[in-house]
Design a protein around this motif. Structure first.
Motif, PDB file in Angstrom:
ATOM      1  N   PRO A 178       0.730  -1.615   0.175  1.00 23.37           N
ATOM      2  CA  PRO A 178       0.004   0.485  -0.080  1.00 23.37           C
ATOM      3  C   PRO A 178       0.846   1.317   0.012  1.00 23.37           C
ATOM      4  N   ASP A 179       2.494   1.300   0.550  1.00 25.10           N
ATOM      5  CA  ASP A 179       3.424   2.367   0.838  1.00 25.10           C
ATOM      6  C   ASP A 179       3.874   2.622  -0.701  1.00 25.10           C
ATOM      7  N   HIS A 180       3.823   1.817  -1.624  1.00 21.78           N
ATOM      8  CA  HIS A 180       4.520   1.640  -2.881  1.00 21.78           C
ATOM      9  C   HIS A 180       4.481   3.395  -3.519  1.00 21.78           C
ATOM     10  N   PRO A 181       5.324   3.835  -4.376  1.00 17.82           N
ATOM     11  CA  PRO A 181       4.678   4.696  -5.146  1.00 17.82           C
ATOM     12  C   PRO A 181       3.783   4.635  -5.801  1.00 17.82           C
ATOM     13  N   PHE A 182       4.170   3.602  -6.687  1.00 11.81           N
ATOM     14  CA  PHE A 182       3.124   3.344  -7.537  1.00 11.81           C
ATOM     15  C   PHE A 182       1.931   3.620  -7.188  1.00 11.81           C
ATOM     16  N   ALA A 183       1.604   3.040  -6.362  1.00  7.39           N
ATOM     17  CA  ALA A 183      -0.211   3.320  -6.301  1.00  7.39           C
ATOM     18  C   ALA A 183      -0.392   4.145  -5.914  1.00  7.39           C
ATOM     19  N   LYS A 184       0.128   4.786  -5.881  1.00  2.14           N
ATOM     20  CA  LYS A 184      -0.552   6.578  -5.501  1.00  2.14           C
ATOM     21  C   LYS A 184      -0.553   7.116  -6.902  1.00  2.14           C
ATOM     22  N   GLU A 230       6.565 -19.996  -4.314  1.00  2.00           N
ATOM     23  CA  GLU A 230       5.530 -21.921  -4.963  1.00  2.00           C
ATOM     24  C   GLU A 230       4.469 -21.231  -4.322  1.00  2.00           C
ATOM     25  N   SER A 231       4.284 -20.493  -3.602  1.00  2.00           N
ATOM     26  CA  SER A 231       2.614 -19.812  -3.544  1.00  2.00           C
ATOM     27  C   SER A 231       2.079 -19.349  -4.367  1.00  2.00           C
ATOM     28  N   ASN A 232       0.948 -19.522  -4.435  1.00  2.00           N
ATOM     29  CA  ASN A 232       0.403 -17.543  -4.162  1.00  2.00           C
ATOM     30  C   ASN A 232      -0.135 -16.824  -2.566  1.00  2.00           C
ATOM     31  N   GLU A 233       0.039 -17.776  -1.599  1.00  2.00           N
ATOM     32  CA  GLU A 233       0.007 -16.976  -0.487  1.00  2.00           C
ATOM     33  C   GLU A 233       1.060 -16.170  -0.165  1.00  2.00           C
ATOM     34  N   THR A 234       2.144 -17.366  -0.445  1.00  2.00           N
ATOM     35  CA  THR A 234       3.155 -16.725  -0.199  1.00  2.00           C
ATOM     36  C   THR A 234       3.646 -15.579  -1.191  1.00  2.00           C
ATOM     37  N   ILE A 235       3.685 -15.432  -2.045  1.00  2.00           N
ATOM     38  CA  ILE A 235       4.033 -14.128  -2.639  1.00  2.00           C
ATOM     39  C   ILE A 235       3.045 -12.863  -2.420  1.00  2.00           C
ATOM     40  N   LYS A 236       1.982 -13.540  -1.716  1.00  2.00           N
ATOM     41  CA  LYS A 236       1.172 -12.272  -1.317  1.00  2.00           C
ATOM     42  C   LYS A 236       2.015 -11.336   0.137  1.00  2.00           C
ATOM     43  N   GLN A 237       2.343 -12.864   0.507  1.00  2.00           N
ATOM     44  CA  GLN A 237       2.972 -12.401   2.125  1.00  2.00           C
ATOM     45  C   GLN A 237       3.935 -11.684   1.476  1.00  2.00           C
ATOM     46  N   ALA A 238       4.953 -11.829   0.866  1.00  2.00           N
ATOM     47  CA  ALA A 238       6.310 -11.499  -0.007  1.00  2.00           C
ATOM     48  C   ALA A 238       5.810 -10.323  -0.136  1.00  2.00           C
ATOM     49  N   VAL A 239       4.908  -9.485  -0.863  1.00  2.00           N
ATOM     50  CA  VAL A 239       4.614  -8.226  -1.564  1.00  2.00           C
ATOM     51  C   VAL A 239       3.966  -7.311  -0.206  1.00  2.00           C
ATOM     52  N   ARG A 240       3.307  -8.203   0.473  1.00  2.00           N
ATOM     53  CA  ARG A 240       3.346  -6.969   1.756  1.00  2.00           C
ATOM     54  C   ARG A 240       4.617  -6.483   2.570  1.00  2.00           C
ATOM     55  N   ALA A 241       4.958  -7.722   2.595  1.00  2.00           N
ATOM     56  CA  ALA A 241       6.461  -7.362   3.822  1.00  2.00           C
ATOM     57  C   ALA A 241       7.493  -6.640   2.453  1.00  2.00           C
ATOM     58  N   GLY A 242       7.495  -5.728   1.810  1.00  2.00           N
ATOM     59  CA  GLY A 242       8.187  -5.198   0.453  1.00  2.00           C
ATOM     60  C   GLY A 242       9.203  -6.082   0.141  1.00  2.00           C
ATOM     61  N   LEU A 243       8.700  -6.843  -0.040  1.00  2.00           N
ATOM     62  CA  LEU A 243      10.288  -7.692  -0.668  1.00  2.00           C
ATOM     63  C   LEU A 243      10.182  -7.747  -2.437  1.00  2.00           C
ATOM     64  N   ARG A 261      -4.614  -3.512   2.286  1.00  2.49           N
ATOM     65  CA  ARG A 261      -3.341  -4.311   2.362  1.00  2.49           C
ATOM     66  C   ARG A 261      -2.560  -4.866   1.529  1.00  2.49           C
ATOM     67  N   LEU A 262      -2.989  -4.480   0.509  1.00  8.01           N
ATOM     68  CA  LEU A 262      -2.298  -4.762  -0.637  1.00  8.01           C
ATOM     69  C   LEU A 262      -3.158  -3.115  -1.559  1.00  8.01           C
ATOM     70  N   ALA A 263      -2.287  -2.992  -2.422  1.00  9.38           N
ATOM     71  CA  ALA A 263      -3.214  -2.276  -3.340  1.00  9.38           C
ATOM     72  C   ALA A 263      -2.609  -2.419  -5.102  1.00  9.38           C
ATOM     73  N   LEU A 264      -3.411  -1.982  -5.995  1.00 14.76           N
ATOM     74  CA  LEU A 264      -3.237  -2.250  -7.186  1.00 14.76           C
ATOM     75  C   LEU A 264      -2.385  -1.163  -8.363  1.00 14.76           C
ATOM     76  N   LEU A 265      -1.691  -1.730  -9.630  1.00 13.06           N
ATOM     77  CA  LEU A 265      -1.043  -1.056  -9.732  1.00 13.06           C
ATOM     78  C   LEU A 265      -2.454  -1.045 -11.351  1.00 13.06           C
ATOM     79  N   ARG A 266      -1.845   1.017 -11.433  1.00 12.22           N
ATOM     80  CA  ARG A 266      -3.377   1.126 -12.290  1.00 12.22           C
ATOM     81  C   ARG A 266      -2.583   1.623 -13.482  1.00 12.22           C
ATOM     82  N   GLY A 267      -2.834   1.682 -14.937  1.00 11.41           N
ATOM     83  CA  GLY A 267      -2.616   2.703 -16.022  1.00 11.41           C
ATOM     84  C   GLY A 267      -3.308   1.470 -17.217  1.00 11.41           C
ATOM     85  N   PRO A 268      -2.769   1.754 -18.883  1.00 14.15           N
ATOM     86  CA  PRO A 268      -3.102   1.310 -19.599  1.00 14.15           C
ATOM     87  C   PRO A 268      -2.798  -0.574 -19.285  1.00 14.15           C
ATOM     88  N   GLY A 269      -3.855  -1.174 -20.314  1.00 13.31           N
ATOM     89  CA  GLY A 269      -3.975  -2.447 -20.234  1.00 13.31           C
ATOM     90  C   GLY A 269      -4.171  -3.202 -19.178  1.00 13.31           C
TER      91      GLY A 269
END
Length: 311
Positions: A178-184, A230-243, A261-269
């Motif tokens: 959520p605090d990533h610069p792209f999220a804004k 290896e899993s979507n759950e692990t990936i989600k936790q890694a993104v939340r941790a800022g990895l 708890r997570l944000a989405l990148l917005r833009g074309p496509g």
């Protein structure tokens, strides 16, 4: 001249044991037979097929299947899968049901498949439904080898030949802390995006292929760094941790995005919209139970899918 009518289940199961264990000795231990008995079963199977099905190693090592042996083993696995489905049907009838079916689903669909099964149990109480969850490769194998009558997945396979019907949209997007610069931002610079660390599933996975196709649209070159998990759950936790950030099915992050708890990148496509499909083998006639469940799933018109996620 092959005499396929002389092939027995015992011979096919022996071949499966030898193929999986790599030697007559290990196969004998696995299925509780003597080595001479294993050897005899394989010789008789080769006699019925009319060609060698195993290659004996010149030095110590695993025995390997010939091309013909691979085909016989594939047939053996299909027979075992169909027999397993028949056993399920018989058990269901013995308990008063009209049938039992197995639905294989790719791992991403585990976020809605249990609720779908619960819905089906209410609309079709006389039919038992069980789930098999795996990656795309294992679901295709289940279809090919008869371990399931129906499957839910993304893009239907070319092999084996299947019938398929679309169930509803399957959006994908790039998820961020959520605090990533792209999220804004309301857009993104591809030159900056490719410099990010991307967390991804293994090579060959559906989301990995989709991620590669997404970046192929740009002329900025490949992603600077990819970390496999290896899993979507692990990936989600890694993104939340800022990895890093990741491209994932938005069905897997519906709750996290809704709760901030997570944000989405917005833009074309974005989001990238694919579809879910209900799939079944074109070579095996569906049971009455499978047809009723298929009709019930189609009639739901995708209402069992998680709600659309927007940034």
């Amino acid at each position: 001249m092959p005499r396929l009518d002389a092939i027995t289940l015992k011979q096919l199961r022996t071949l499966d044991a030898v193929a999986s264990q790599g030697s007559l000795t290990a196969a004998a231990a696995k299925i509780g037979q003597t080595i001479p008995a294993i050897h005899s079963q394989i010789k008789n199977l080769e006699k019925s097929v009319g060609v060698p099905i195993l290659v004996r190693p010149l030095v110590a090592g695993q025995m390997e299947l010939t091309v013909e042996g691979i085909e016989v083993l594939r047939a053996a696995k299909r027979i075992e899968g169909i027999l397993s489905q028949a056993a399920d049907q018989l058990r269901a009838r013995a308990t008063g049901q009209i049938g039992q079916i197995t639905i294989s689903v790719v791992s991403t669909s585990k976020y809605f498949a249990p609720n779908l099964v619960r819905t089906l149990s209410k609309s079709e109480p006389e039919i038992g439904v069980s789930l098999r969850v795996g990656n795309r490769e294992s679901v295709i194998s289940d279809l090919d080898e008869g371990r399931c009558e129906l499957a839910i997945m993304g893009r239907p396979p070319r092999v084996p030949v299947v019938h398929s019907v679309p169930l509803g949209p399957h959006p994908h997007g790039v998820i961020l802390p959520p605090d990533h610069p792209f999220a804004k931002e309301d857009g993104f610079d591809p030159a900056l995006l490719v410099k990010e660390t991307f967390i991804s599933r293994e090579e060959g996975s559906g989301t990995r292929v989709l991620m590669q196709r997404f970046f192929d649209r740009f002329e900025e070159g490949p992603v600077a760094r990819i970390v496999e998990m290896e899993s979507n759950e692990t990936i989600k936790q890694a993104v939340r941790a800022g990895l890093g950030i990741a491209l994932l099915s938005l069905h897997t992050v519906h709750e996290e995005v809704a709760q901030g708890r997570l944000a989405l990148l917005r833009g074309p496509g974005l989001p990238i919209v694919r579809h879910w499909y209900l799939v079944w083998s074109a070579h095996v006639e569906r049971s009455i139970a499978a047809k009723r469940i298929s009709d019930s799933i189609e009639a739901l018109s995708g209402t069992f899918l998680p709600g659309a996620v927007s940034g």
